[in-house]
Design an enzyme around this catalytic site. Structure first.
Site, PDB file in Angstrom:
ATOM      1  N   CYS A  72      16.106   0.332   1.282  1.00 39.46           N
ATOM      2  CA  CYS A  72      16.435  -0.581   2.363  1.00 39.46           C
ATOM      3  C   CYS A  72      17.857  -1.082   2.266  1.00 39.46           C
ATOM      4  CB  CYS A  72      15.459  -1.722   2.419  1.00 39.46           C
ATOM      5  SG  CYS A  72      14.933  -2.259   0.850  1.00 39.46           S
ATOM      6  N   ALA A  77       0.799  -1.227   0.000  1.00 38.40           N
ATOM      7  CA  ALA A  77       0.000   0.000   0.000  1.00 38.40           C
ATOM      8  C   ALA A  77       0.830   1.275   0.000  1.00 38.40           C
ATOM      9  CB  ALA A  77      -0.943   0.014   1.208  1.00 38.40           C
TER      10      ALA A  77
END
Ligand SMILES: Cc1ncc(COP(=O)(O)O)c(C=O)c1O
Ligand SMILES: Cc1ncc(COP(=O)(O)O)c(C=O)c1O
Lengths: 392, 147, 392, 147
Positions: free
Chosen positions: A326, A201
């Site tokens: 990340c 999302a």
């Protein structure tokens, strides 16, 4: 906070106020556990089901084929690990690409430790998977092909339909990590021959910490997170009702605005690309020139290193990234840039700008100026540039 | 993530540039790791480093450690410069993130590399100076634990 | 919505408005990805770290020992599966109890399919684990003892300190599912000898869909969800910043209010228990009379079935449950009630009421009246009661 | 989760109770599964079920299916009652959740059990009536898939 120019929408996006609005009632008012029998809980159940339907419609699936997860990473892990466990009897071979997200690559490494064999398909210099190599890699023991829909670093869009056809032809399951593509590109799982699809999302103005895995009806994979009977017995854990609602709302908005929004993004993107390539020497655009995500621009500036570029842009209130968010703590250069053939020192000097339709041409102009200044400054500091100028 | 000191040295690096006809120059690191440091020195007949400059390809920490390293050795004798450790570099910057400590090692190496060049060029032996590795591989534990 | 009496706080709780308030800035304003390098993202990183510290303080651990997850279930799965994978070389035996949550039991079943052996320890009639049986079950190949802190159905609190001592003595890791206990009972992982601990925010007025696993420093387990380097490389996936903040806030409030809150809950609970046991015949209290969660009351009403009781209470705006929420779709009676020795037909007739400090004595009175009426009505309908009356 | 019809029959069950000196009575299900249904019938000399009552231990669906089943057989002949299938029960209730369909099977069984008792007591054979299982185990597919 000072006004900033946010150009890192591939890392995460702003949760839209309408999305927050939609979630709010499910925290302190309609907070029932959807699994409970009383009427009060039916609100929660209905809210999740409605969100599920919106999402299913967005990819052309049934709502019973959509399973909420705690994010894109969990969906990727689930698809790979549960397929390996369910179909391991048939074979222990999985095919993926060299440019997948770490959610796929590190899960593959994990599976390799558990006795699975993984083939990592090459990409060409624009980041497109080598289809012939893919097809040749298929063995009788191949149980899964997992190829991302669009790359998070260089934005390249894969020939998903062709991969789907190859998978079908050889009777192998096809999973795609569509975390970056969902909400930006048209996706229909039936037309594209996709058996499983991951999405998240927070890449499309929804909240961070919810995603879904689409699992085509008939695929016999079990749960990855074991426990209660939530998500039709396939994903245990009390449902994150507010986020499911928010995800639904975000998808609804994304689908409604897709055409117009991506058109604007492409205009901004192409303007940015044109200026940067023409005004800064020794610069290349990474990824495919046209088959790329509407909001992605990725450059390599020779002789300089990415992190110092980022920090200096940050000093000018420009939020950008180099490689994926990340791994930005890591010392290794992007595996994606290496896979498209960049030498290490050039891979180190990359910059990813990922736009939203809230960005403006003025912001692009300012950004180009700041990049120019900074690249110049860093090159003056660079021993590599010094050597280059000397030997020229 | 960086201290104020690091940011200051990164954004306003001291002694950045080249020295024409330096007494010595040392380059360490490699592009694969993403850090290359080059240090130029001017050393007078008394063995005093009266000028030093650097160029660095690398992250903010790499630039800042180079910058501070030049400050730490400037005006020192060769022998004193040899005693500038990576720890001194880290301390002078008020600390570095764990993942970036290797940059300070690189700065130490850069000093040694320049001094080695000086020794070679002048045919002398500097007590305690070893030939620096041209390649620094210092992967942190935390990095291996990760996945 | 009509005014309801919510007595299902073990299933889930209301997210406190203060908690929602604390989360709000992290959706649409400070939405940066904590892994990004720019300053804007530092807000997110700082917010997570602060929440982590609050939580660590609450259980007496270091903040680097707290890892956020997508809920209590994921934490349980992680603890079991990753321990099995990391210590599988040492041995393949795990000890747990018969009354664990399905998040533990179904994960154990999964591990059994992967070649691990699991011993399920019995409990006595009040739901307390048999310590002698536990100690005897330990083998040289035992790598983990996983016993819940307090039971979600009958509220019984386990002798955690003693279990911790046994685990220490035999050099076996000790994990506890503290999803129900956290926020209700004092917990100090060092004093109790706990090596790993699972918790979930939505049981203590935090949001649904975030939990944590405490992993004592030095325990070599890897990640369960593979991908990016988030959570110190041990739990991949973009961090759910708002929920981490909300979890922190909820814990902060829970710790501050614990003493007073649980005192009030215990008063309400004991009043409820006293009235029900004295006013409704053929009724028993399940779980230990005193060593139980402050907010838990669990009854069996002979001759009637739980679901019909629940629905009728729901008609009177009372939200309650029978067994655990996530199995209420199932046809089987609660494994917990069977484990404490109830025959099937009595296990089927159970009712769980779990209070909050927002409940009142008036609500307790109303609830008792409605339960009385309904039990009466259902017994009149019951062939079991008919037979019982006949043969009396 | 239940239809209006189910809720109505659950909250206001029709024909709940016992019949004194019934023509026959049948009990099916078991406490292990959580459902027990007992059906009493009064059947006149023409084989017409002119009264029927039930008692049920079970969930909302179990009560509702028992209730509607009594309505479906009341006034019917034994032969007609035999044709009341579980599907008819489900349809009359406007549907049941998948996990609860087994309750309708139980209701069908309860009718059969009562009629079997009737046949035995009167030493007659009813065409198409088989001895009902006293034990109904009907675990749904969905339940097995779960974990
Ligand atoms: C004892 C226990 N363990 C684990 C869980 C699972 O937690 P979550 O719903 O957050 O996944 C629950 C509650 O559902 C519980 O009560
Ligand atoms: C291609 C791709 N896959 C997977 C992920 C992981 O998604 P999430 O952060 O929701 O776990 C990301 C983004 O982080 C991504 O870009």
């Amino acid at each position: 906070m000072e006004k900033k120019i946010y150009l890192d929408n591939a890392a995460t996006t702003k949760t839209k106020p309408e999305v927050v609005e939609a979630m709010l009632p499910y925290f302190s008012e309609l907070y029932g556990n959807p699994s409970s029998v009383y009427e009060f809980a039916a609100h929660s159940k209905k809210a999740i089901d409605e969100a599920r339907t919106i999402i299913a419609d967005a990819i052309g699936s049934e709502s019973t084929e959509i399973y909420f997860t705690g994010g894109g990473t969990e969906a990727d892990n689930w698809a790979l690990i549960a397929t390996a466990e369910a179909y391991g009897q048939k074979g222990k071979h999985i095919i993926t690409s060299k440019i997948e997200h770490h959610a796929i690559l590190h899960t593959c490494e994990y599976l390799q430790k558990r006795g699975f064999e993984v083939t990592y398909i090459d990409v060409d210099e624009s980041g497109i998977i080598k289809l012939d190599q893919l097809e040749k890699a298929i063995r009788p023991t191949t149980i899964l092909i997992s190829i991302m829909f669009a790359n998070n670093e260089i934005g390249t869009i894969q020939p998903i339909r062709e991969i789907g056809e190859i998978a079908r032809k050889h009777n192998v399951l096809f999973h795609t990590d569509a975390v970056q593509a969902f909400g930006q590109l048209d996706i229909n799982v039936d037309e594209l021959g996709i058996d499983m699809l991951s999405a998240s999302a927070h890449k499309l103005n929804g909240p961070k910490g919810i995603g879904f895995l689409y699992i085509r009806k008939g695929i016999r994979i079990r749960s990855f997170i074991h426990g209660g009977a939530q998500e039709r017995g396939r994903r245990a854990g009390t449902e994150n009702v507010p986020y499911a609602v928010g995800f639904g709302k975000a998808v609804e908005i994304a689908m409604k605005t897709m055409k117009e929004r991506t058109k604007k993004e492409i205009e901004l993107r192409d303007y940015l690309i044109k200026r940067i390539l023409s005004e800064i020497p020794y610069t290349r655009l990474n990824g495919h020139r046209t088959r790329r995500l509407p909001n992605n621009a990725n450059f390599s500036f020779q002789f300089i290193e990415g992190e110092s570029l980022l920090i200096m842009l940050d000093m000018n209130n420009i939020c950008a990234s180099s490689g994926s968010a990340c791994t930005s703590g890591s010392l290794d250069p992007s595996h994606v840039l290496l896979a498209i053939g960049l030498p290490h020192e050039i891979a180190h000097g990359s910059l990813r700008l990922t736009l939203s339709d809230e960005n403006t041409f003025e912001e692009m102009d300012y950004t180009v100026e700041k990049i120019k200044e900074t690249v110049d400054k860093l090159r003056k500091m660079s021993p590599l540039y010094e050597d280059f100028v000397r030997t020229r | 993530m960086y201290t104020k000191k690091v940011m200051d040295h990164f954004l306003n690096p001291r002694n950045m540039g080249e020295i024409e006809n330096p007494s010595c120059v040392g380059t360490v690191g490699n592009a694969k790791c993403g850090d290359i440091m080059r240090m130029y020195m001017d050393i007078d007949e008394n063995g005093i480093i009266h000028d030093v400059k650097f160029k660095t390809f690398g992250c903010g920490a790499a630039v800042a450690t180079s910058s501070i390293a030049t400050e730490l050795v400037k005006g020192k004798t060769v022998e004193e410069a040899l005693k500038v450790t990576n720890k001194a570099v880290v301390d002078a910057l008020d600390g570095l993130p764990p993942l970036k400590v290797h940059c300070s090692l690189l700065a130490e190496e850069a000093i040694h590399a320049a001094l080695w060049d000086y020794a070679e060029k002048n045919g002398i032996k500097i007590e305690g100076l070893k030939k620096p590795k041209s390649d620094i591989h210092d992967e942190e534990e935390i990095n291996k634990v990760s996945y």
